[in-house]
Design an enzyme around this catalytic site. Structure first.
Site, PDB file in Angstrom:
ATOM      1  N   GLY A  50       0.863  -1.167   0.000  1.00 28.63           N
ATOM      2  CA  GLY A  50       0.000   0.000   0.000  1.00 28.63           C
ATOM      3  C   GLY A  50       0.903   1.221   0.000  1.00 28.63           C
ATOM      4  O   GLY A  50       1.886   1.278   0.767  1.00 28.63           O
ATOM      5  N   ASP A 240      -1.537   4.870  -6.142  1.00 27.80           N
ATOM      6  CA  ASP A 240      -0.111   4.697  -5.831  1.00 27.80           C
ATOM      7  C   ASP A 240       0.731   5.874  -6.290  1.00 27.80           C
ATOM      8  O   ASP A 240       1.818   6.128  -5.756  1.00 27.80           O
ATOM      9  CB  ASP A 240       0.415   3.404  -6.453  1.00 27.80           C
ATOM     10  CG  ASP A 240      -0.152   2.224  -5.702  1.00 27.80           C
ATOM     11  OD1 ASP A 240      -1.286   1.816  -6.014  1.00 27.80           O
ATOM     12  OD2 ASP A 240       0.508   1.756  -4.757  1.00 27.80           O
TER      13      ASP A 240
HETATM   14  O1  MRU Z   1       0.637  -3.966  -4.652  1.00 30.70           O
HETATM   15  P1  MRU Z   1       0.003  -3.244  -3.506  1.00 30.70           P
HETATM   16  O2  MRU Z   1      -0.817  -4.126  -2.639  1.00 30.70           O
HETATM   17  O3  MRU Z   1       1.005  -2.434  -2.732  1.00 30.70           O
HETATM   18  O4  MRU Z   1      -0.987  -2.218  -4.192  1.00 30.70           O
HETATM   19  C1  MRU Z   1      -1.673  -1.307  -3.380  1.00 30.70           C
HETATM   20  C2  MRU Z   1      -2.675  -0.501  -4.103  1.00 30.70           C
HETATM   21  O5  MRU Z   1      -2.790  -0.545  -5.303  1.00 30.70           O
HETATM   22  C3  MRU Z   1      -3.500   0.437  -3.268  1.00 30.70           C
HETATM   23  O6  MRU Z   1      -4.758   0.630  -3.845  1.00 30.70           O
HETATM   24  C4  MRU Z   1      -2.791   1.797  -3.193  1.00 30.70           C
HETATM   25  O7  MRU Z   1      -1.484   1.648  -2.739  1.00 30.70           O
HETATM   26  C5  MRU Z   1      -3.493   2.751  -2.336  1.00 30.70           C
HETATM   27  S1  MRU Z   1      -3.301   2.343  -0.651  1.00 30.70           S
HETATM   28  C6  MRU Z   1      -3.953   3.512   0.343  1.00 30.70           C
END
Ligand code: MRU
Length: 352
Positions: A50, A240
């Protein structure tokens, strides 16, 4: 959730404790992270994940690097070691800008004058703790600003996990839901399972259940069908990295949802703190997309589900053009119809 997603334990010679998110929901395991290498692997393997949470993790990673530097080390050598740790942690995951934002913020502190290495260590740990606390505060504010978007009896669709686990605390997209729920509003959430690593099924479903929010898990490929049946009132996700024109990278599959939402006239929202904006890039085209191991698709959790030798392609994120986004909810308010001008104006006004 009482346990923090991750936190520093002890003084500047301490360590990080975090929830191992790869084990949820089956096992609630707290792991100890002692070195930058531990942290790099925790980020890479999505034990901590995240965008905002990996920003906090990277900041603490710098402190873990400094732990290995003796207090009586000449300041210049300590600074050199920090630069090396920073470069190393920056190679863990490329898409979420919060990671680079936090590393740069830690690096800027190093430009101040310090009498010795010990005081530099103290100051950097204080900064990392501040990054963690500010992230928690920003998430609460996102929740407050965005809760009114949720209407009574809404059916909301979300993708991946943008909850407390993805941040220091409380989440971004889920912050709106937690906040609306705390206000006593009744609504229901469709949770995309989020192939290939199932952050929706494993983490979002778990967080919503813990909060007592009504939720239904669906496979990613069911979302369009539900929209066509009029079963989705709005879509809310995290991000992200958001470019200067409002284009937003988020978990792979988000772009398809936004296009489907437009086709069905369903508002699509993004919730993200200011640390997720990258004004150095004009559009989403410049956002680096992480490509992960094809085995995550062909053999998830060591369970082979595709023929041996088949090729698989595993981009972890996609980019939603700003035209598809109804609004972005930040800790300082709402950017309606995001574009280059409205993003710039919002961030400039809220920074003053
Ligand atoms: O691969 P991840 O689990 O790190 O991806 C996370 C996401 O895509 C979330 O939607 C994003 O980081 C927003 S978190 C508040």
């Amino acid at each position: 959730m009482n346990q923090k997603t991750l936190e520093w334990i002890g003084d500047e010679n301490g360590h990080v404790e975090m929830i191992d998110q790869t084990r949820l929901p089956g096992e609630y395991l707290i792991i100890k992270i002692e070195t930058p290498t531990d942290m790099w692997h925790a980020i890479k393997q999505l034990k901590v994940r995240g965008a905002p949470a990996i920003g906090v993790a990277a900041a603490y990673g710098i402190c873990l690097g400094l732990k290995q530097v003796e207090d009586n080390t000449p300041l210049n050598d300590a600074l050199k070691s920090i630069a090396e740790t920073k470069d190393y942690l920056a190679t863990s995951r490329p898409t979420a800008v919060n990671l680079f934002w936090a590393l740069n913020r830690m690096h800027r502190i190093c430009q101040d004058n310090f009498p010795d290495t010990k005081s530099l260590k103290n100051r950097l740990l204080a900064e990392a703790n501040l990054i963690r606390q500010q992230d928690a505060d920003m998430c609460r504010s996102i929740g407050k600003h965005g809760a009114d978007i949720i209407q009574k009896n809404d059916n909301i669709l979300t993708h991946c996990n943008a909850g407390g686990l993805a941040t220091a605390e409380y989440g971004t997209a889920l912050a709106l839901m937690f906040s609306a729920h705390e206000q006593g509003k009744s609504f229901h959430v469709y949770v995309d399972e989020t192939r290939p690593l199932l952050q929706g099924a494993r983490l979002t479903a778990w967080e919503l259940q813990q909060a007592g929010i009504k939720a239904t898990l669906i496979c990613d490929n069911m979302a369009g069908h539900l929209m066509s049946l009029g079963k989705v009132d709005r879509i809310i996700t995290g991000a992200d990295r958001i470019a200067a024109n409002g284009d937003a990278a988020n978990k792979i599959g988000t772009y398809s949802l936004a296009v489907l939402a437009k086709a069905h006239n369903i508002p699509f929202y993004i919730a993200a703190p200011s640390s997720t904006f990258d004004l150095s890039i004009p559009s989403g085209k410049e956002i680096p997309i992480e490509i992960r191991d094809p085995k995550e698709i062909t053999s998830p959790w060591d369970n082979t589900i595709a023929p041996e030798g088949i090729s698989a392609y595993n981009p972890a994120f996609d980019v939603t053009p700003h035209e598809y986004i109804r609004a972005i909810i930040t800790e300082t308010g709402i950017i309606q119809s995001p574009n280059q001008a409205s993003v710039k104006n919002h961030l400039a006004t809220s920074a003053t």
